[in-house]
Design a protein around this motif. Sequence first.
Motif: not given
Length: 101
Positions: A71-96
């Motif tokens: 949460e501190l990272g988010r408040l300080n501008g760190k890049t965040t991802y939605t649950a859908d984005q995380v799922r898509d990245r995991i699926c992409q990694n598994l496929r590759s």
Amino acid sequence: MSIDIRPASALRTEYNELASRSRMTGQPICITRNGEGDAVLMGLNAYTRREEELDRREATLEHRALVLEAELGRLNGKTTYTADQVRDRICQNLRSRQEKN
């Protein structure tokens, strides 16, 4: 809760009674030496329960620390991802990985 306090000499003369009482009540018995607190006698089940509770509390604190850090990272501008984005990245990694094998 009153604390049961016994001298170390009671361990030699009353061990069975003290151990039985501790197991039945689930409460520790404080052992003194020369009038000073020295050790604690407690049933194994009570000890195991206390250790498990301490482990649960420690895990909860560690989890809270991770959430706070994120949460501190988010408040300080760190890049965040939605649950859908995380799922898509995991699926992409598994496929590759499957494509490589």
